[in-house]
Write a protein that holds these residues in place. Structure first.
Motif, PDB file in Angstrom:
ATOM      1  N   UNK A 182       0.835  -1.201   0.000  1.00  0.00           N
ATOM      2  CA  UNK A 182       0.000   0.000   0.000  1.00  0.00           C
ATOM      3  C   UNK A 182       0.869   1.250   0.000  1.00  0.00           C
ATOM      4  N   UNK A 183       0.332   2.340  -0.530  1.00  0.00           N
ATOM      5  CA  UNK A 183       1.040   3.620  -0.556  1.00  0.00           C
ATOM      6  C   UNK A 183       0.783   4.373   0.743  1.00  0.00           C
ATOM      7  N   UNK A 184       1.834   4.958   1.319  1.00  0.00           N
ATOM      8  CA  UNK A 184       1.701   5.697   2.574  1.00  0.00           C
ATOM      9  C   UNK A 184       1.409   7.159   2.245  1.00  0.00           C
ATOM     10  N   UNK A 185       0.266   7.626   2.670  1.00  0.00           N
ATOM     11  CA  UNK A 185      -0.148   9.009   2.424  1.00  0.00           C
ATOM     12  C   UNK A 185       0.219   9.905   3.603  1.00  0.00           C
ATOM     13  N   UNK A 186      -0.086   9.453   4.804  1.00  0.00           N
ATOM     14  CA  UNK A 186       0.200  10.227   6.009  1.00  0.00           C
ATOM     15  C   UNK A 186       0.186   9.282   7.204  1.00  0.00           C
ATOM     16  N   UNK A 187       0.961   9.587   8.213  1.00  0.00           N
ATOM     17  CA  UNK A 187       0.965   8.767   9.426  1.00  0.00           C
ATOM     18  C   UNK A 187       1.135   9.682  10.625  1.00  0.00           C
ATOM     19  N   UNK A 254     -11.749  10.150  13.960  1.00  0.00           N
ATOM     20  CA  UNK A 254     -11.188   8.903  13.423  1.00  0.00           C
ATOM     21  C   UNK A 254     -11.783   8.580  12.054  1.00  0.00           C
ATOM     22  N   UNK A 255     -13.071   8.805  11.897  1.00  0.00           N
ATOM     23  CA  UNK A 255     -13.741   8.507  10.625  1.00  0.00           C
ATOM     24  C   UNK A 255     -13.344   9.491   9.534  1.00  0.00           C
ATOM     25  N   UNK A 256     -12.904  10.688   9.896  1.00  0.00           N
ATOM     26  CA  UNK A 256     -12.586  11.720   8.917  1.00  0.00           C
ATOM     27  C   UNK A 256     -11.115  11.743   8.493  1.00  0.00           C
ATOM     28  N   UNK A 257     -10.258  11.016   9.183  1.00  0.00           N
ATOM     29  CA  UNK A 257      -8.823  11.089   8.899  1.00  0.00           C
ATOM     30  C   UNK A 257      -8.508  10.864   7.429  1.00  0.00           C
ATOM     31  N   UNK A 258      -9.134   9.849   6.839  1.00  0.00           N
ATOM     32  CA  UNK A 258      -8.813   9.466   5.466  1.00  0.00           C
ATOM     33  C   UNK A 258      -9.375  10.417   4.421  1.00  0.00           C
ATOM     34  N   UNK A 259     -10.115  11.430   4.856  1.00  0.00           N
ATOM     35  CA  UNK A 259     -10.581  12.442   3.907  1.00  0.00           C
ATOM     36  C   UNK A 259      -9.994  13.822   4.208  1.00  0.00           C
ATOM     37  N   UNK A 260      -9.283  13.942   5.342  1.00  0.00           N
ATOM     38  CA  UNK A 260      -8.700  15.228   5.735  1.00  0.00           C
ATOM     39  C   UNK A 260      -7.181  15.224   5.588  1.00  0.00           C
ATOM     40  N   UNK A 261      -6.514  14.245   6.135  1.00  0.00           N
ATOM     41  CA  UNK A 261      -5.051  14.191   6.047  1.00  0.00           C
ATOM     42  C   UNK A 261      -4.624  13.451   4.781  1.00  0.00           C
ATOM     43  N   UNK A 262      -5.074  14.032   3.662  1.00  0.00           N
ATOM     44  CA  UNK A 262      -4.777  13.528   2.318  1.00  0.00           C
ATOM     45  C   UNK A 262      -4.504  14.744   1.430  1.00  0.00           C
ATOM     46  N   UNK A 263      -3.998  14.536   0.211  1.00  0.00           N
ATOM     47  CA  UNK A 263      -3.663  15.681  -0.649  1.00  0.00           C
ATOM     48  C   UNK A 263      -4.853  16.591  -0.956  1.00  0.00           C
ATOM     49  N   UNK A 287      -4.813   6.712  20.076  1.00  0.00           N
ATOM     50  CA  UNK A 287      -4.361   5.833  19.008  1.00  0.00           C
ATOM     51  C   UNK A 287      -3.377   6.480  18.051  1.00  0.00           C
ATOM     52  N   UNK A 288      -2.871   5.642  17.149  1.00  0.00           N
ATOM     53  CA  UNK A 288      -1.992   6.089  16.069  1.00  0.00           C
ATOM     54  C   UNK A 288      -2.592   5.602  14.755  1.00  0.00           C
ATOM     55  N   UNK A 289      -2.198   6.259  13.660  1.00  0.00           N
ATOM     56  CA  UNK A 289      -2.827   5.934  12.392  1.00  0.00           C
ATOM     57  C   UNK A 289      -1.836   5.970  11.237  1.00  0.00           C
ATOM     58  N   UNK A 290      -2.207   5.310  10.179  1.00  0.00           N
ATOM     59  CA  UNK A 290      -1.479   5.374   8.913  1.00  0.00           C
ATOM     60  C   UNK A 290      -2.521   5.404   7.808  1.00  0.00           C
ATOM     61  N   UNK A 291      -2.536   6.483   7.045  1.00  0.00           N
ATOM     62  CA  UNK A 291      -3.493   6.637   5.952  1.00  0.00           C
ATOM     63  C   UNK A 291      -2.837   6.126   4.675  1.00  0.00           C
ATOM     64  N   UNK A 292      -3.538   5.224   3.996  1.00  0.00           N
ATOM     65  CA  UNK A 292      -2.952   4.515   2.858  1.00  0.00           C
ATOM     66  C   UNK A 292      -3.834   4.632   1.625  1.00  0.00           C
ATOM     67  N   UNK A 310     -14.265   3.981   2.791  1.00  0.00           N
ATOM     68  CA  UNK A 310     -14.994   4.218   1.549  1.00  0.00           C
ATOM     69  C   UNK A 310     -14.076   4.488   0.371  1.00  0.00           C
ATOM     70  N   UNK A 311     -12.799   4.776   0.638  1.00  0.00           N
ATOM     71  CA  UNK A 311     -11.865   5.095  -0.428  1.00  0.00           C
ATOM     72  C   UNK A 311     -12.015   6.548  -0.881  1.00  0.00           C
ATOM     73  N   UNK A 312     -11.099   7.053  -1.692  1.00  0.00           N
ATOM     74  CA  UNK A 312      -9.951   6.332  -2.249  1.00  0.00           C
ATOM     75  C   UNK A 312      -8.807   6.112  -1.265  1.00  0.00           C
ATOM     76  N   UNK A 313      -8.917   6.729  -0.050  1.00  0.00           N
ATOM     77  CA  UNK A 313      -7.899   6.529   0.970  1.00  0.00           C
ATOM     78  C   UNK A 313      -8.511   5.838   2.169  1.00  0.00           C
ATOM     79  N   UNK A 314      -7.656   5.174   2.944  1.00  0.00           N
ATOM     80  CA  UNK A 314      -8.121   4.354   4.051  1.00  0.00           C
ATOM     81  C   UNK A 314      -7.228   4.576   5.274  1.00  0.00           C
ATOM     82  N   UNK A 315      -7.842   4.473   6.452  1.00  0.00           N
ATOM     83  CA  UNK A 315      -7.092   4.644   7.696  1.00  0.00           C
ATOM     84  C   UNK A 315      -6.845   3.296   8.352  1.00  0.00           C
TER      85      UNK A 315
END
Length: 440
Positions: A182-187, A254-263, A287-292, A310-315
């Motif tokens: 997987x591609x690492x977007x943010x952690x 937590x639910x918003x991470x993959x839509x906020x900490x992305x490009x 917790x800790x996270x890795x957005x992929x 839901x994509x295109x990014x996931x936590x």
């Protein structure tokens, strides 16, 4: 009772059964150190051989809390006395860090001092005496950790960050994501305490007492310093970068991470993929996270189908980090497997610099992290070098030589670090080497 399913548990049990436990030396017996004393008395195959603490009654209180009988501890002033105590099946308590570093019966040391200069000197002494080093002292690691890692490599021992702290817990997620392509977007992490940049210990005495903490240490968390330090540690082990000075720190749940900490191109706040950051949003801490992400439609389909998001990014999310309760695992892996959980890259990626909390006057000598004068601020190493900023790990004991307004950076023009500190001397040599490389 359930049988052990971990190979590490089996190895440690075998060591215990053979009477050859991994023998650990602990430097520092504050909140984290006390936890480690307690935990080590509950983990078969690991043995606490000695504790170095400038306040011996504090160490004795920790051993009592852990369940050590009064006659199980002895005072030791030298390496020979520490070794003799261990050979008699006793736990040595000393105020002599040098003795702990030199004791031959110690396999691995854990630095829980939290002081960059003390931690540097102790780690170098331990390495020189053939001991593996578990660096819970992240403040020292982000300042000169790459030097300590190289010294350990040359000596044939392990230098590692500590399991259980947020950086190592985050690296577990990053490593897992990389291992499955997987591609690492943010952690990063969720911030555990409400953020107040100008926090000072006097405001937190009552809360600290209720939480059995030192008020200065609590403020290091509240004023954002610890978060900055931890994200810099992740950056310097992975190549991920702070996107902007101080990072974004959104209030993303937590639910918003993959839509906020992305490009930004995908609706987020980042200028690019490959960043470290933190969130103050609900449900993220502790917790800790890795957005992929992924560039393959089949993998994308499976991640969505498996309810990862839901994509295109996931936590990818670890809802806890167990701090000092997990630290002994790093000591075990260093001794048994010669493996580090976390090591810095050869060249720095990020820096925690020093920002004034209040107006500072010429002639002031700066105190410790978490007091009244300064806090940490994360940025890329290149940006810190361009600003001529003083690294956080060199701030304690530094002299202010020009007026500094609250919110301004401490730089080498307005502040002079204490050159008598070994951490300052090593960092100066590292910076000179970096400057030469930068000119090439």
């Amino acid at each position: 009772m359930i049988s052990g399913v971990s190979p590490l548990v089996a190895e440690l049990k075998a060591r215990a059964d053979a009477g050859r436990p991994v023998t650990i030396g602990l430097a520092g017996c504050g909140q984290m150190g006390t936890d480690i004393v307690v935990q080590l008395n509950r983990m078969p195959g690991l043995r606490l051989g000695a504790v170095a603490e400038m306040r011996p009654p504090q160490a004795l209180a920790a051993t009592t809390l852990a369940g050590f009988p009064e006659d199980a501890t002895v005072h030791a002033d030298s390496a020979a006395e520490i070794d003799a105590a261990i050979e008699r099946g006793r736990l040595a308590i000393t105020s002599n860090l040098d003795a702990l570093a030199r004791a031959g019966r110690i396999d691995v040391v854990i630095d829980a001092t939290g002081n960059p200069n003390i931690g540097t000197r102790f780690a170098l002494d331990a390495i020189a005496n053939g001991k593996h080093v578990v660096m819970l002292n992240v403040e020292a690691d982000i300042t000169i950790g790459r030097h300590l890692h190289e010294e350990a490599r040359r000596a044939g021992v392990i230098y590692t960050g500590a399991a259980g702290d947020e950086p190592a817990a985050t690296l577990e997620l990053i490593g897992f994501a990389q291992s499955i392509g997987l591609d690492i977007i943010c952690a990063g992490k969720g911030k555990n305490n409400p953020l107040k940049f100008d926090a000072v210990p006097a405001e937190y005495e009552a809360e600290a007492k209720a939480r059995n903490m030192n008020a200065r240490m609590l403020v290091e968390f509240v004023d954002g310093s610890k978060t900055m330090i931890e994200m810099v540690a992740i950056a310097n082990c992975t190549g991920l970068v702070p996107d902007v000075p101080g990072m974004h720190g959104p209030a993303a749940t937590r639910e918003e991470l993959a839509s906020v900490l992305v490009p930004k191109a995908d609706g987020g706040v980042l200028s690019k993929a490959g960043c470290v950051d933190y969130s103050i949003g609900k449900g993220v801490a502790p917790g800790v996270f890795c957005i992929v992400g992924t560039d393959h439609p089949r993998v994308l389909e499976r991640l969505i189908d498996l309810k990862v998001g839901k994509g295109p990014y996931f936590t990818l999310f670890r809802p806890y980090h167990l701090t000092s309760l997990e630290v002994p695992l790093s000591a075990a892996r260093a001794v048994l497997h010669k493996r580090a959980d976390m090591v810095p890259l050869e060249q720095p990626i990020a820096e925690a610099i020093t920002v004034a909390k209040r107006d500072l006057k010429p002639g002031e000598t700066l105190g410790k992290i978490g007091e009244t004068e300064y806090r940490a601020w994360a940025m890329t190493h290149a940006a810190a070098r361009s600003a001529n900023a003083v690294p956080l790990g060199l701030a304690e004991g530094a002299k202010v030589i020009k007026p500094v307004k609250a919110g301004e950076y401490l730089t080498y023009e307005n502040c002079v670090p204490d050159d008598s500190f070994i951490v300052t001397q090593i960092r100066k040599r590292l910076d000179q080497s970096d400057a030469r490389l930068h000119r090439l």
